[in-house]
Design a protein around this motif. Structure first.
Motif, PDB file in Angstrom:
ATOM      1  N   ARG A  44     -21.428  10.900 -31.277  1.00 15.35           N
ATOM      2  CA  ARG A  44     -20.539  11.328 -30.199  1.00 15.35           C
ATOM      3  C   ARG A  44     -19.430  10.292 -29.985  1.00 15.35           C
ATOM      4  O   ARG A  44     -18.283  10.640 -29.727  1.00 15.35           O
ATOM      5  CB  ARG A  44     -21.336  11.515 -28.912  1.00 15.35           C
ATOM      6  CG  ARG A  44     -20.490  12.002 -27.747  1.00 15.35           C
ATOM      7  CD  ARG A  44     -21.310  12.171 -26.489  1.00 15.35           C
ATOM      8  NE  ARG A  44     -21.862  10.887 -26.060  1.00 15.35           N
ATOM      9  CZ  ARG A  44     -22.854  10.772 -25.165  1.00 15.35           C
ATOM     10  NH1 ARG A  44     -23.392  11.839 -24.640  1.00 15.35           N
ATOM     11  NH2 ARG A  44     -23.287   9.582 -24.822  1.00 15.35           N
ATOM     12  N   GLN A  88     -14.649  18.574 -26.827  1.00 12.41           N
ATOM     13  CA  GLN A  88     -14.324  19.650 -25.891  1.00 12.41           C
ATOM     14  C   GLN A  88     -13.581  19.112 -24.665  1.00 12.41           C
ATOM     15  O   GLN A  88     -12.581  19.677 -24.243  1.00 12.41           O
ATOM     16  CB  GLN A  88     -15.633  20.284 -25.443  1.00 12.41           C
ATOM     17  CG  GLN A  88     -15.495  21.672 -24.922  1.00 12.41           C
ATOM     18  CD  GLN A  88     -16.870  22.301 -24.806  1.00 12.41           C
ATOM     19  OE1 GLN A  88     -17.865  21.626 -24.524  1.00 12.41           O
ATOM     20  NE2 GLN A  88     -16.930  23.583 -25.028  1.00 12.41           N
ATOM     21  N   VAL A  89     -14.095  18.014 -24.114  1.00 13.56           N
ATOM     22  CA  VAL A  89     -13.506  17.534 -22.864  1.00 13.56           C
ATOM     23  C   VAL A  89     -12.124  16.924 -23.071  1.00 13.56           C
ATOM     24  O   VAL A  89     -11.393  16.738 -22.098  1.00 13.56           O
ATOM     25  CB  VAL A  89     -14.419  16.525 -22.124  1.00 13.56           C
ATOM     26  CG1 VAL A  89     -15.757  17.150 -21.812  1.00 13.56           C
ATOM     27  CG2 VAL A  89     -14.576  15.254 -22.902  1.00 13.56           C
ATOM     28  N   ILE A  90     -11.772  16.571 -24.290  1.00 13.02           N
ATOM     29  CA  ILE A  90     -10.389  16.135 -24.475  1.00 13.02           C
ATOM     30  C   ILE A  90      -9.548  17.275 -25.047  1.00 13.02           C
ATOM     31  O   ILE A  90      -8.430  17.085 -25.493  1.00 13.02           O
ATOM     32  CB  ILE A  90     -10.287  14.873 -25.358  1.00 13.02           C
ATOM     33  CG1 ILE A  90     -10.742  15.162 -26.791  1.00 13.02           C
ATOM     34  CG2 ILE A  90     -11.112  13.721 -24.774  1.00 13.02           C
ATOM     35  CD1 ILE A  90     -10.332  14.055 -27.745  1.00 13.02           C
ATOM     36  N   PHE A 124     -19.236  18.013 -27.373  1.00 12.92           N
ATOM     37  CA  PHE A 124     -18.840  17.840 -25.976  1.00 12.92           C
ATOM     38  C   PHE A 124     -17.699  16.829 -25.847  1.00 12.92           C
ATOM     39  O   PHE A 124     -16.752  17.032 -25.077  1.00 12.92           O
ATOM     40  CB  PHE A 124     -20.065  17.361 -25.190  1.00 12.92           C
ATOM     41  CG  PHE A 124     -19.873  17.312 -23.704  1.00 12.92           C
ATOM     42  CD1 PHE A 124     -19.681  18.465 -22.982  1.00 12.92           C
ATOM     43  CD2 PHE A 124     -19.901  16.093 -23.030  1.00 12.92           C
ATOM     44  CE1 PHE A 124     -19.517  18.421 -21.611  1.00 12.92           C
ATOM     45  CE2 PHE A 124     -19.730  16.042 -21.650  1.00 12.92           C
ATOM     46  CZ  PHE A 124     -19.542  17.210 -20.947  1.00 12.92           C
ATOM     47  N   ALA A 125     -17.790  15.750 -26.645  1.00 12.85           N
ATOM     48  CA  ALA A 125     -16.757  14.713 -26.586  1.00 12.85           C
ATOM     49  C   ALA A 125     -15.403  15.240 -27.042  1.00 12.85           C
ATOM     50  O   ALA A 125     -14.356  14.760 -26.608  1.00 12.85           O
ATOM     51  CB  ALA A 125     -17.154  13.513 -27.431  1.00 12.85           C
TER      52      ALA A 125
END
Lengths: 228, 295
Positions: A150, A105-107, A102-103
């Motif tokens: 993460r 993905q969001v960047i 997720f970490a």
């Protein structure tokens, strides 16, 4: 890595959390921030990733002017940092691997790199075999290890940890500290607020003690200095 | 936006709508009802406008000439009128033409005219159309001053009334449409607020790991747009059916009523409603997120 000059923070309700604090933390250091609850530790930590803004003073973190940066630049400051909290803050409906990914993905990291990086950090925290588990299926220590994975998956220059062992038993706390030591050994700067006297006294790293919003002690190989 | 991000956004929207499916259905229905009423007013106002325009365009000044005006000066008078400001067309209606029209209008009662025999009491006249209905009064006043003009008449009271009524309907319709847009905005932003609230932890984590505001905003925005879109689809479909029924009824009973024909008009209205729904959805979700992004 961190240059804090004359930093003061007064909250809107009038509480003075920090008063003219001057600190310099170099690249690769491992620093404990200690002090009683309400002494200003938390504010100190939260200033570093611009969760709060100082009332006055200058603060440079990883080359970013935290005080004067436009709001739109804050995400880019945070991409160079990893943050670990006492309460882990994992997403309950995502698996271990998804929480870590997720970490990235969001960047908007390239996907082909994602799998590789996620596996690599899960190896570091020793959870490779539990990548498919959900947070509720893990112990507190394991959840914190996911949170650490993460925090480091984007290769931050600085990891900020706010009471990362606060909810864990002593033995598990040491496992977590071992991971932090290894991350630090690879060159990553670590700033950790903690209440854990035993850990601070045993690790013999730099200790910055805050009382009533002021730095009262800053020792290269310090001890906790308070009775728990 | 990168492909992986678009995928992420679409997946998030899909999950969120499924997770809150009842809420989504409730808000689509409410949005549909609001947009339907919104659309009804739009159709009403547009039809009113058209009716007013068609009535306005029919307003003309009848200019009656004095009996003693010679054939040669008729052209002069025509020239004078045509040279005035705001005059659109000037049509000459001679005595004979006027009588012919009168006979036609009488139809079967034409025999009434037998009483007057071969004499023609009707004056020579001009039918004057002005470019803009507002100019009717000024033009009529000026024309009546021309030498050789007996009188210049138009339906003063009727025209004035019509102007007043159309203005009222336009203002009222606009006010209602603004109110409904506000209500729809409120409904959508409330629905999105639930999603935002359910995912506030996720939003906080996204911020910690360095997601930009736009990255965080996209899924919510798209969710709002999707809700607005489906609400709009339902409303547009209902409007099409309703307008079809109304036009059929009116064509059967009040054929002279100048309703805007169904096609392509209802298509434009439908597109307008869809765009409104989507824009309102986007704005609504932005409002719900504002507090979380600033925190």
């Amino acid at each position: 890595m961190i240059q804090m000059k004359d930093i003061s923070k007064t909250y809107e309700n009038g509480t003075v959390a920090l008063e003219r604090v001057n600190v310099e933390i170099g690249k690769g250091e491992f620093v404990f921030i200690v002090g009683a609850s309400g002494a200003g530790k938390s504010t100190f930590i939260r200033l570093l990733f611009r969760e709060v803004l100082p009332s006055s003073g200058t603060l440079i973190v990883n080359g970013h002017d935290v005080v004067n940066m436009p709001k739109s630049e804050v995400p880019y400051l945070r991409r160079g940092l990893g943050v670990v909290f006492q309460d882990y803050r994992l997403l309950p409906d995502k698996t271990v691997a998804e929480n870590v990914a997720f970490a990235m993905q969001v960047i908007e990291a390239p996907r082909r790199r994602m799998q590789h990086s996620v596996n690599a950090v899960l190896d570091i925290v020793g959870l490779r075999d539990k990548y498919k588990n959900f947070p509720s299926q893990l112990s507190g220590g394991e959840q914190q290890r996911v949170a650490i994975a993460r925090a480091i998956v984007n290769n931050p220059a600085l990891v900020i940890a706010d009471e990362p062992t606060g909810n864990l038993d002593p033995e598990t706390s040491w496992e977590i500290m071992d991971i932090f030591k290894r991350i630090n050994a690879s060159g990553t700067t670590i700033v950790m607020a903690t209440h854990d006297k035993y850990i601070v006294d045993t690790m013999k790293r730099r200790v910055i003690a805050i009382e009533d919003g002021k730095i009262v002690r800053d020792e290269a190989q310090g001890v906790y200095g308070y009775e728990n | 936006m990168k492909i992986s991000t678009s995928e992420y956004v679409i997946r998030e929207v899909f999950f969120s709508l499924r997770r809150n499916s009842w809420m989504a259905i409730a808000s689509i229905s409410t949005v549909a009802v609001s947009l339907f009423i919104f659309g009804m007013f739009m159709i009403l106002v547009m039809n009113m406008n058209r009716m007013a325009e068609s009535l306005e365009s029919q307003v003309e000044i009848s200019v009656y000439l004095k009996d003693d005006v010679k054939e040669s000066s008729i052209d002069d008078i025509r020239g004078t009128i045509e040279s005035m400001q705001g005059i659109d067309t000037v049509t000459f209606v001679g005595k004979e033409e006027a009588m012919k029209r009168f006979q036609e209008r009488l139809g079967e009662q034409k025999f009434l005219l037998e009483a007057i025999g071969d004499t023609n009491p009707l004056p020579n006249a001009f039918e004057v159309k002005v470019k803009h209905p507002d100019m009717v009064k000024a033009a009529a006043d000026e024309i009546s001053k021309i030498k050789g003009v007996e009188s210049a008449k138009y339906g003063q009271d009727v025209v004035q009334h019509m102007f007043d009524i159309t203005r009222l309907i336009r203002v009222f319709g606009f006010a209602v449409m603004v109110l409904l847009a506000g209500a729809t905005l409120f409904i959508i932003s409330n629905t999105i607020r639930l999603t935002v609230f359910a995912r506030r932890k996720e939003i906080a984590i996204m911020k910690y790991v360095g997601a930009t505001d736009w990255f965080i905003r996209w899924p919510f925005m798209l969710e709002g747009i999707v809700l607005g879109f489906f609400g709009g689809v339902v409303a547009a479909g209902a409007l099409r059916i309703a307008y079809g029924m109304v036009t059929n009824k009116i064509y059967d009973t009040l054929a002279f009523f100048p309703l805007i024909p169904m096609f392509p008009f209802i298509g434009y209205v439908g597109i307008g409603i869809l765009v409104c729904g989507m824009v309102i959805g986007a704005i609504g979700s932005t409002i719900s997120l504002k507090r979380f992004l600033n925190a």
